[in-house]
Scaffold this motif. Structure first.
Motif, short mmCIF file in Angstrom:
data_model
loop_
_atom_site.label_atom_id
_atom_site.label_comp_id
_atom_site.label_asym_id
_atom_site.label_seq_id
_atom_site.Cartn_x
_atom_site.Cartn_y
_atom_site.Cartn_z
N LYS A 1 0.78 -1.45 -0.05
CA LYS A 1 0.19 0.01 0.11
C LYS A 1 0.89 1.54 0.02
O LYS A 1 0.52 2.26 -0.68
N ALA A 2 1.98 1.30 0.66
CA ALA A 2 2.81 2.46 0.80
C ALA A 2 3.63 2.37 -0.54
O ALA A 2 3.60 3.55 -1.12
N ALA A 3 4.07 1.38 -0.83
CA ALA A 3 5.25 1.53 -1.90
C ALA A 3 4.25 1.66 -3.41
O ALA A 3 4.90 2.07 -4.46
N LEU A 4 2.76 1.39 -3.37
CA LEU A 4 2.16 1.47 -4.67
C LEU A 4 1.37 2.82 -4.52
O LEU A 4 0.65 3.11 -5.51
N GLY A 5 1.67 3.67 -3.70
CA GLY A 5 0.84 4.70 -3.35
C GLY A 5 1.50 5.89 -4.15
O GLY A 5 2.26 5.77 -4.83
N PRO A 6 0.94 7.16 -3.70
CA PRO A 6 1.22 8.37 -4.42
C PRO A 6 2.65 8.99 -4.21
O PRO A 6 3.17 9.72 -4.95
N VAL A 7 3.20 8.45 -3.15
CA VAL A 7 4.84 8.98 -3.07
C VAL A 7 5.93 8.20 -3.65
O VAL A 7 5.84 6.82 -3.40
N GLU A 8 6.75 9.00 -4.13
CA GLU A 8 7.72 8.20 -4.85
C GLU A 8 8.92 7.63 -4.05
O GLU A 8 9.25 6.66 -4.39
N PHE A 9 9.24 8.20 -3.22
CA PHE A 9 10.01 7.84 -1.90
C PHE A 9 9.18 7.49 -0.92
O PHE A 9 9.07 8.10 0.21
N ALA A 10 8.51 6.34 -0.87
CA ALA A 10 7.59 5.65 0.15
C ALA A 10 8.41 5.27 1.19
O ALA A 10 9.67 4.96 1.14
N GLU A 11 7.78 5.35 2.44
CA GLU A 11 8.45 4.89 3.69
C GLU A 11 7.44 3.70 4.39
O GLU A 11 6.27 3.88 4.44
N PHE A 12 8.13 2.72 4.91
CA PHE A 12 7.37 1.69 5.55
C PHE A 12 8.40 0.98 6.71
O PHE A 12 9.57 1.00 6.32
N GLY A 13 7.91 0.73 7.58
CA GLY A 13 8.69 0.06 8.67
C GLY A 13 7.77 -0.86 9.51
O GLY A 13 6.88 -0.62 10.14
N GLY A 14 8.41 -1.99 9.27
CA GLY A 14 7.39 -3.43 9.89
C GLY A 14 8.54 -4.29 10.45
O GLY A 14 9.67 -4.04 10.75
N GLU A 15 8.05 -5.49 11.13
CA GLU A 15 9.17 -6.37 11.66
C GLU A 15 9.91 -7.14 10.73
O GLU A 15 11.03 -7.41 10.95
N ARG A 16 9.44 -7.22 9.40
CA ARG A 16 10.20 -7.97 8.40
C ARG A 16 10.63 -7.15 7.38
O ARG A 16 11.95 -7.36 6.74
N PHE A 17 9.78 -6.06 6.96
CA PHE A 17 10.34 -5.23 6.05
C PHE A 17 10.37 -3.87 6.24
O PHE A 17 9.65 -3.39 7.20
N ALA A 18 11.28 -3.02 6.01
CA ALA A 18 11.46 -1.63 6.22
C ALA A 18 12.24 -1.02 4.78
O ALA A 18 13.31 -1.42 4.51
N PHE A 19 11.87 0.19 4.70
CA PHE A 19 12.27 1.15 3.47
C PHE A 19 12.10 2.51 3.64
O PHE A 19 10.82 2.89 4.25
N SER A 20 12.96 3.03 3.32
CA SER A 20 12.57 4.78 3.37
C SER A 20 14.12 5.43 2.79
O SER A 20 14.83 4.80 2.29
N GLY A 21 13.79 6.51 2.06
CA GLY A 21 14.53 7.17 1.02
C GLY A 21 14.89 6.51 -0.18
O GLY A 21 16.02 6.67 -0.86
N LEU A 22 14.12 5.57 -0.65
CA LEU A 22 14.29 4.89 -1.99
C LEU A 22 13.19 5.18 -2.81
O LEU A 22 12.06 4.78 -2.73
N GLY A 23 13.33 5.75 -4.03
CA GLY A 23 12.38 6.16 -5.00
C GLY A 23 12.26 5.10 -6.12
O GLY A 23 13.16 4.24 -6.54
N GLN A 24 10.91 4.74 -6.49
CA GLN A 24 10.70 3.92 -7.33
C GLN A 24 9.69 4.69 -8.40
O GLN A 24 8.74 5.26 -8.28
N ALA A 25 10.15 4.46 -9.60
CA ALA A 25 9.47 4.88 -10.81
C ALA A 25 9.62 3.99 -11.95
O ALA A 25 10.73 3.44 -11.91
N PRO A 26 8.87 3.91 -12.85
CA PRO A 26 7.59 4.60 -12.90
C PRO A 26 6.51 4.19 -11.86
O PRO A 26 6.50 3.23 -11.47
#
Length: 303
Positions: free
Chosen positions: A144-169
């Motif tokens: 939900k975070a990674a496919l949302g409107p924010v190019e540099f999405a942020e997420f922090g969970g028990e198994r997965f965490a990402f921030s400062g990483l842009g995905q396009a298109p």
């Protein structure tokens, strides 16, 4: 409808599909697009162990590759993964693949996800099979975070965490493509209620659906989720008209209005979309069944 050819379990595949290929997929996808079908769907398995090969077969086309291939040959029909075993892959990889598919198709992706059931697949890919439900829960949240409107999405969970990483298109659909949850276990219904934009039950008989739909709505309300949810159902196998061959005793058959009357019962239960499968002996008969359904059955489903 689930596409033929791309998944060839003996449980549901017709014999002619064993000798079919890309040209048959194209013909069916183009017909679905032209005839007004809501979506075409492709399933997901990475590898089938020998112990399950007789029951499941080993022909399972990759859904991203398959739906991307068909996106270029169609214009309006939605493209559904039914279902992607999303926990087998890091959510950033899944987001990259499906965001690209959504962009290439002009916003026609529906991401269907499920927990999976083949233990050897998980073990081969280094994912804990016993924790697959919890993994999928967190994967859906991350998607939900990674496919949302924010190019540099942020997420922090028990198994997965990402921030400062842009995905396009980015996906073409905003704020993001819908995520439908597949499965009929209590955990799957709860996951669809709390996390999903839609629910894709698997293998439920008609008389089982009303109670599960009521439970899904109860759980969704209790979780404070106010967004609408798209509820689906897989119908019995269909044959429009009177077959000259044995289509099986559980197949719904007959004239268009009789079939429409039977299928309207799903709408009365609270189902929003039905997935249909036609009995057929070859591609020509499948295309003829699709034509007959669009002309003689579908107009009677609006209630």
């Amino acid at each position: 409808m689930q596409l033929p050819v791309q998944a060839q379990s003996p449980v549901f595949a017709e014999p002619w599909e064993a000798g079919a290929g890309p040209e048959d997929l194209l013909a069916v996808a183009r017909a679905a697009d032209r005839l007004g079908f809501a979506y075409i769907a492709s399933c997901d398995h990475v590898a089938i162990p020998r112990r399950l090969a007789d029951a499941m077969g080993t022909v399972w086309y990759d859904p991203v590759a398959t739906l991307s291939y068909l996106a270029a040959a169609t214009e309006r029909v939605l493209l559904l993964s039914h279902v992607a075993v999303a926990g087998l892959r890091h959510p950033l990889i899944t987001a990259k693949q499906y965001a690209t598919l959504d962009r290439l198709s002009g916003g026609r992706l529906v991401l269907g996800v499920g927990a999976g059931h083949v233990q050897e697949e998980f073990e081969a890919l280094g994912v804990e099979f016993g924790a697959r439900g919890a993994v999928l829960d967190e994967t859906v949240d991350a998607l939900k975070a990674a496919l949302g409107p924010v190019e540099f999405a942020e997420f922090g969970g028990e198994r997965f965490a990402f921030s400062g990483l842009g995905q396009a298109p980015r996906p073409a659909r905003t704020p993001r493509p819908p995520i439908w949850v597949g499965g009929s276990s209590p955990a799957a219904v709860r996951r669809a209620a709390v996390r999903g934009d839609g629910w894709l039950p698997q293998g439920d008989r008609r008389d089982q659906l009303p109670a599960k739909i009521a439970e899904l709505r109860r759980l969704r309300e209790a979780a404070g989720v106010a967004d609408p949810v798209a509820i689906g159902a897989i119908t019995e196998a269909l044959y429009v008209g009177e077959p000259s061959w044995d289509v099986g005793r559980r197949t719904l058959r007959g004239k268009g209005e009789a079939l429409a009357e039977s299928l309207r019962a799903y709408g009365a239960m609270g189902v929003h979309q039905i997935q249909v499968r036609f009995r057929c002996r070859d591609r020509a008969e499948l295309l003829d069944q699709m034509e007959s359904f669009a002309a003689d059955v579908a107009p009677g489903l609006d209630v």
